[in-house]
Design a protein around this motif. Structure first.
Motif, PDB file in Angstrom:
ATOM      1  N   UNK A 194      34.779  33.934  43.440  1.00 42.60           N
ATOM      2  CA  UNK A 194      35.055  35.140  43.125  1.00 42.60           C
ATOM      3  C   UNK A 194      33.806  35.769  42.913  1.00 42.60           C
ATOM      4  N   UNK A 195      32.581  35.017  42.816  1.00 35.76           N
ATOM      5  CA  UNK A 195      31.482  35.503  42.618  1.00 35.76           C
ATOM      6  C   UNK A 195      30.681  35.876  44.251  1.00 35.76           C
ATOM      7  N   UNK A 196      30.853  34.990  45.015  1.00 41.85           N
ATOM      8  CA  UNK A 196      30.498  35.266  46.262  1.00 41.85           C
ATOM      9  C   UNK A 196      31.458  36.462  47.194  1.00 41.85           C
ATOM     10  N   UNK A 197      32.640  36.541  46.688  1.00 42.67           N
ATOM     11  CA  UNK A 197      33.543  37.633  47.460  1.00 42.67           C
ATOM     12  C   UNK A 197      32.876  39.014  47.016  1.00 42.67           C
ATOM     13  N   UNK A 198      32.125  38.979  45.779  1.00 41.58           N
ATOM     14  CA  UNK A 198      31.649  40.435  45.473  1.00 41.58           C
ATOM     15  C   UNK A 198      32.829  41.689  45.464  1.00 41.58           C
ATOM     16  N   UNK A 199      33.761  41.227  44.436  1.00 44.40           N
ATOM     17  CA  UNK A 199      34.870  41.850  44.183  1.00 44.40           C
ATOM     18  C   UNK A 199      34.587  43.237  43.902  1.00 44.40           C
ATOM     19  N   UNK A 200      33.550  43.723  43.481  1.00 48.23           N
ATOM     20  CA  UNK A 200      33.331  44.968  42.804  1.00 48.23           C
ATOM     21  C   UNK A 200      32.681  45.933  44.193  1.00 48.23           C
ATOM     22  N   UNK A 201      32.430  45.245  45.408  1.00 47.86           N
ATOM     23  CA  UNK A 201      31.782  46.038  46.477  1.00 47.86           C
ATOM     24  C   UNK A 201      32.592  46.584  47.359  1.00 47.86           C
ATOM     25  N   UNK A 202      32.332  47.952  47.793  1.00 52.57           N
ATOM     26  CA  UNK A 202      33.264  48.376  48.869  1.00 52.57           C
ATOM     27  C   UNK A 202      34.737  48.509  48.469  1.00 52.57           C
ATOM     28  N   UNK A 203      35.712  48.950  49.504  1.00 56.65           N
ATOM     29  CA  UNK A 203      37.050  48.992  49.346  1.00 56.65           C
ATOM     30  C   UNK A 203      37.535  47.691  48.665  1.00 56.65           C
ATOM     31  N   UNK A 204      38.590  48.087  47.818  1.00 56.92           N
ATOM     32  CA  UNK A 204      39.238  46.730  47.258  1.00 56.92           C
ATOM     33  C   UNK A 204      39.953  45.900  48.436  1.00 56.92           C
ATOM     34  N   UNK A 205      40.354  46.485  49.271  1.00 55.23           N
ATOM     35  CA  UNK A 205      41.398  45.673  50.516  1.00 55.23           C
ATOM     36  C   UNK A 205      40.279  44.831  51.116  1.00 55.23           C
ATOM     37  N   UNK A 206      38.963  45.171  51.347  1.00 56.31           N
ATOM     38  CA  UNK A 206      37.838  43.981  51.922  1.00 56.31           C
ATOM     39  C   UNK A 206      37.566  43.161  51.077  1.00 56.31           C
ATOM     40  N   UNK A 207      37.575  43.521  49.852  1.00 56.39           N
ATOM     41  CA  UNK A 207      37.240  42.495  48.544  1.00 56.39           C
ATOM     42  C   UNK A 207      38.307  41.214  48.713  1.00 56.39           C
ATOM     43  N   UNK A 208      39.506  41.929  48.791  1.00 55.44           N
ATOM     44  CA  UNK A 208      40.603  40.757  48.920  1.00 55.44           C
ATOM     45  C   UNK A 208      40.415  39.924  49.960  1.00 55.44           C
ATOM     46  N   UNK A 209      40.180  40.385  51.221  1.00 56.58           N
ATOM     47  CA  UNK A 209      39.828  39.822  52.379  1.00 56.58           C
ATOM     48  C   UNK A 209      38.665  38.740  52.220  1.00 56.58           C
ATOM     49  N   UNK A 267      45.561  37.261  53.862  1.00 56.98           N
ATOM     50  CA  UNK A 267      45.068  38.525  53.448  1.00 56.98           C
ATOM     51  C   UNK A 267      46.064  39.685  54.091  1.00 56.98           C
ATOM     52  N   UNK A 268      46.511  39.647  55.296  1.00 63.42           N
ATOM     53  CA  UNK A 268      47.362  40.766  56.146  1.00 63.42           C
ATOM     54  C   UNK A 268      48.713  40.642  55.375  1.00 63.42           C
ATOM     55  N   UNK A 269      49.382  39.569  54.942  1.00 59.44           N
ATOM     56  CA  UNK A 269      50.487  39.441  54.343  1.00 59.44           C
ATOM     57  C   UNK A 269      50.556  40.062  53.018  1.00 59.44           C
ATOM     58  N   UNK A 270      49.503  39.699  52.362  1.00 55.19           N
ATOM     59  CA  UNK A 270      49.665  40.384  51.020  1.00 55.19           C
ATOM     60  C   UNK A 270      49.344  41.823  51.078  1.00 55.19           C
ATOM     61  N   UNK A 271      48.280  42.030  51.730  1.00 57.04           N
ATOM     62  CA  UNK A 271      47.924  43.693  51.756  1.00 57.04           C
ATOM     63  C   UNK A 271      48.962  44.411  52.605  1.00 57.04           C
ATOM     64  N   UNK A 272      49.426  43.921  53.412  1.00 55.52           N
ATOM     65  CA  UNK A 272      50.689  44.462  54.039  1.00 55.52           C
ATOM     66  C   UNK A 272      51.782  44.971  53.115  1.00 55.52           C
ATOM     67  N   UNK A 273      52.083  44.332  52.091  1.00 51.53           N
ATOM     68  CA  UNK A 273      53.087  44.310  50.936  1.00 51.53           C
ATOM     69  C   UNK A 273      52.254  45.389  49.853  1.00 51.53           C
TER      70      UNK A 273
END
Length: 183
Positions: free
Chosen positions: A64-79, A170-176
């Motif tokens: 979670x720390x490495x993913x930088x969840x607060x940076x950029x668009x949320x969909x990029x953070x999910x990826x 990521x794509x299946x989750x984000x697609x929905x």
């Protein structure tokens, strides 16, 4: 000879993510130690699974720390999150099936911290108009966990290439989850 607890846990995690019904004898063999030595460190399977749970919580929080969840668009953070959590996905999948042990207060606090951070990411995406608002952040969080577990199992069984893990999840989750323009 001193036993490296981290080595034992990682060996157990590697075995149990492939074979969730492995016995303590099989875990000891995978770690290269005797069953007696394993039992000196972990009184039984429940104690081992609780230690694996603590390891998984730590690895998920690091991801979670490495993913930088607060940076950029949320969909990029999910990826980024899916990519960062992939090494722990097999252990997460194993623990997902051991849910009866998730009743201890200390362990639940760790999962609660993780759940809260992931749900906050989905809330941020909803507030920004990126994600559908008819799906709750709690549901999107659970869906992510389910996809991570399913992806880990599919990769470990050879049904899916490991290099495709992040993209598929990521794509299946984000697609929905992606909010679509109303027609």
């Amino acid at each position: 000879m001193a036993v490296d607890r981290d080595h034992v846990l990682r060996s157990a995690a590697a075995l149990l993510t492939r074979k969730s019904t492995a016995t303590m004898d099989e875990v000891a063999k995978a770690a290269g130690i005797s069953r007696a030595t394993l039992h000196r460190h972990f009184a039984g399977r429940d104690a081992l699974v609780l230690a694996l749970e603590a390891l998984c919580i730590a690895e998920c929080e690091t991801a979670l720390d490495a993913a930088r969840l607060d940076d950029g668009p949320a969909h990029d953070a999910v990826r980024r999150l899916v990519r960062e959590i992939e090494p722990a996905a097999g252990l997460l999948a194993f623990l997902y099936t051991e849910s009866q042990l998730f009743e201890g207060d200390a362990q639940n606090k760790g999962w609660t911290r993780i759940d809260d951070r992931v749900a906050a990411l989905f809330r941020r995406g909803q507030a920004a108009g990126e994600f559908r608002i008819d799906l709750t952040p709690a549901w999107l969080t659970e869906a992510l966990y389910g996809l991570l577990a399913s992806g880990a199992w599919a990769v470990s069984e050879g049904r899916v290439a490991g290099k495709d893990f992040t993209h598929m999840i990521a794509e299946l989750l984000l697609g929905g989850a992606v909010r679509r323009e109303e027609s």
